[in-house]
Motif scaffolding. Sequence first.
Motif, PDB file in Angstrom:
ATOM      1  N   PHE A  76       5.455  -4.948   2.997  1.00 29.26           N
ATOM      2  CA  PHE A  76       5.411  -3.505   3.246  1.00 29.26           C
ATOM      3  C   PHE A  76       4.005  -2.936   3.082  1.00 29.26           C
ATOM      4  CE2 PHE A  76       9.722  -4.513   1.781  1.00 29.26           C
ATOM      5  CZ  PHE A  76      10.462  -4.013   2.853  1.00 29.26           C
ATOM      6  N   GLU A  77       3.263  -3.442   2.130  1.00 29.71           N
ATOM      7  CA  GLU A  77       1.926  -2.905   1.860  1.00 29.71           C
ATOM      8  C   GLU A  77       0.896  -3.360   2.885  1.00 29.71           C
ATOM      9  OE1 GLU A  77       0.476  -3.056  -2.181  1.00 29.71           O
ATOM     10  OE2 GLU A  77       2.525  -3.324  -2.929  1.00 29.71           O
ATOM     11  N   TYR A  78       1.074  -4.574   3.408  1.00 34.51           N
ATOM     12  CA  TYR A  78       0.040  -5.138   4.273  1.00 34.51           C
ATOM     13  C   TYR A  78       0.578  -5.677   5.603  1.00 34.51           C
ATOM     14  CZ  TYR A  78      -2.031  -5.163  -0.397  1.00 34.51           C
ATOM     15  OH  TYR A  78      -2.451  -4.811  -1.642  1.00 34.51           O
ATOM     16  N   SER A  79       1.530  -6.613   5.532  1.00 33.93           N
ATOM     17  CA  SER A  79       1.948  -7.330   6.742  1.00 33.93           C
ATOM     18  C   SER A  79       2.415  -6.401   7.851  1.00 33.93           C
ATOM     19  CB  SER A  79       3.063  -8.327   6.404  1.00 33.93           C
ATOM     20  OG  SER A  79       2.608  -9.316   5.528  1.00 33.93           O
ATOM     21  N   GLU A 138      11.170  -2.876  14.023  1.00 34.03           N
ATOM     22  CA  GLU A 138      12.234  -2.271  13.223  1.00 34.03           C
ATOM     23  C   GLU A 138      13.146  -3.341  12.635  1.00 34.03           C
ATOM     24  OE1 GLU A 138      12.331   0.806  12.279  1.00 34.03           O
ATOM     25  OE2 GLU A 138      10.526   1.188  13.457  1.00 34.03           O
ATOM     26  N   GLN A 139      13.425  -4.372  13.425  1.00 40.45           N
ATOM     27  CA  GLN A 139      14.268  -5.465  12.944  1.00 40.45           C
ATOM     28  C   GLN A 139      13.599  -6.194  11.778  1.00 40.45           C
ATOM     29  OE1 GLN A 139      15.498  -8.203  16.010  1.00 40.45           O
ATOM     30  NE2 GLN A 139      16.234  -9.723  14.552  1.00 40.45           N
ATOM     31  N   ARG A 140      12.306  -6.436  11.905  1.00 37.68           N
ATOM     32  CA  ARG A 140      11.587  -7.118  10.831  1.00 37.68           C
ATOM     33  C   ARG A 140      11.568  -6.291   9.551  1.00 37.68           C
ATOM     34  NH1 ARG A 140       6.359 -10.572  12.689  1.00 37.68           N
ATOM     35  NH2 ARG A 140       7.201 -11.597  14.544  1.00 37.68           N
ATOM     36  N   LEU A 141      11.364  -4.980   9.679  1.00 39.86           N
ATOM     37  CA  LEU A 141      11.376  -4.117   8.504  1.00 39.86           C
ATOM     38  C   LEU A 141      12.743  -4.128   7.830  1.00 39.86           C
ATOM     39  CD1 LEU A 141       9.337  -0.925   9.482  1.00 39.86           C
ATOM     40  CD2 LEU A 141       8.654  -2.788   7.980  1.00 39.86           C
ATOM     41  N   SER A 146       5.366 -10.624  -5.041  1.00 35.13           N
ATOM     42  CA  SER A 146       4.211 -10.314  -4.192  1.00 35.13           C
ATOM     43  C   SER A 146       4.528 -10.573  -2.725  1.00 35.13           C
ATOM     44  CB  SER A 146       3.003 -11.153  -4.616  1.00 35.13           C
ATOM     45  OG  SER A 146       2.573 -10.804  -5.908  1.00 35.13           O
ATOM     46  N   HIS A 147       5.258 -11.663  -2.469  1.00 29.20           N
ATOM     47  CA  HIS A 147       5.625 -12.005  -1.100  1.00 29.20           C
ATOM     48  C   HIS A 147       6.388 -10.863  -0.444  1.00 29.20           C
ATOM     49  CE1 HIS A 147       7.366 -14.130   2.308  1.00 29.20           C
ATOM     50  NE2 HIS A 147       8.571 -13.846   1.853  1.00 29.20           N
TER      51      HIS A 147
END
Length: 522
Positions: free
Chosen positions: A240-243, A159-162, A234-235
């Motif tokens: 959100f899309e992949y990492s 959650e922190q990373r998001l 892209s970074h």
Amino acid sequence: MKFNSFVSSVIAFSCFSAGVWAQDAPQLWHLSAPSTSVSGINLDEAKKLIEGKKATPVIVAVIDGGTETSHSEIAPRLWINTDEIADNGIDDDRNGYIDDIHGWNFIGGKTDDVVHDNLEFTRIYKELKQKYEGKQASDIAPAQLEEFRKYERFAKEYEQRLTEATEEQMGFEQFMAVYKLADMTVKKTLGKQEYTLEDVQGMEGEDDFTVAIKEILTYALTEDIVSQIDEIKSHFSDQFEYSYNLNFDPRSVVGDNYNDPTERYYGNNRCYAPKADHGTHVSGIIGALNDGKGAEGICKDALIMPIRCVPNGDERDKDVANAIRYATDNGARIINMSFGKSYSPHKTVVDEAIKYAESKGVLMIHAAGNDSKNVDVSANFPTPFYDGGGKCSTWITVGASSHFLEELAADFTNYGKKKVDVFAPGVNIYSTYPTNSHKKESGTSMAAPVTSGVAAFILSYYPELSAKQLKAIIEKSVVKYKVKVPMPGNPEKKVKFNSLSKTGGVINLSKALTLAEKTTAK
């Protein structure tokens, strides 16, 4: 999000991709002789030392995200599997890999290839979440309680990373809005569509609005942010899309049994595709053909063996282990590994592959990482330290140095008095790039192949050296600089450069060659 926080995140991204200090770095500074202002490897002096000597080709495996095998400066340097007949659909050499003419791709299937993947952190959290979501500690059996606590920690960190990723993206959008306003204002004020840094800094006016415009445009021009806008977008979106996307799993493309970490024979021979920018740059540093177009590989006798197992995301342990084994079994004497991650759930499999390569006399060279952290206390995988004790004796971990002695340790580089062996040039390194082009890139990802190129150069003239001897020669011949530098990640703090690695120095090819001559003459 505050603008300064966004600036910090963009600077960190820039270090990993296009690099800072770009406008001041000589194009091939990493090859130059050490001086009071530059810390290169001294390639010209090295060439003088081996005049009249005969070289032997050295196979260097580049475990990466793919290499553009059609690049005019890479193609002549490629390893060729002479026991395999190209494109006949038969495993002629019976090594388990069909049509592996130049190398292998462990993240591809029959018709498609993995481009993006999660972070290893996300994959671990997803597995824990499926097991423990909605449960309380009182629901957990004592034997699983430790793992449940791990799930709780990962859930909180996720959650922190998001949240941080969302703030960074918002900061980027705010930056772009302000930048566009500043850009439009300056063009109108100056009466021209193209302007320079000098134009911006020469603008009259001390009011807050003018000062703010000058500040943001000076930053954008100095760091060349505009040319990186698409990469930065892209970074942020990729996070959100992949990492961190718990629903994204590209592994079905490969067609292997991913739950079997000992499985070895899967993938395809498309070691060039796709997203070959990183691997192409790395390969060129080691051995690009010097055809007068600007790039120059360190070792003209290196044979590049591209092995693809690194997606845009974290590589998987199974693929890393198989890549190391493939390189070893097919004659690589040096393996370059410009990748890394913070978690390794199947480390035992990787350890076994490293031990195998070590037993076969292969020198493994690994990038220390770009997180400005002390890897003596923070994990960075793969690692030469085996679970259960012991350490690989044929492994070199490399931090990144810059061409400025006063900033000799790159701001982004990981460091460690125990776990980083040497430093090597890794800021604004000019090399080959896809579509037959060239580019400057920064990162320990560049410092590692500089070291691999040096190792290959030495080995090409002294092929009788063992991997252990080669490691010792590179480490003992470093140039030591008695300077204090900003601490990576904490520029306000000054530390002795020699405190950031085991050897305390920057690799030097000419000194290493002199030591190699003495070693083989004994």
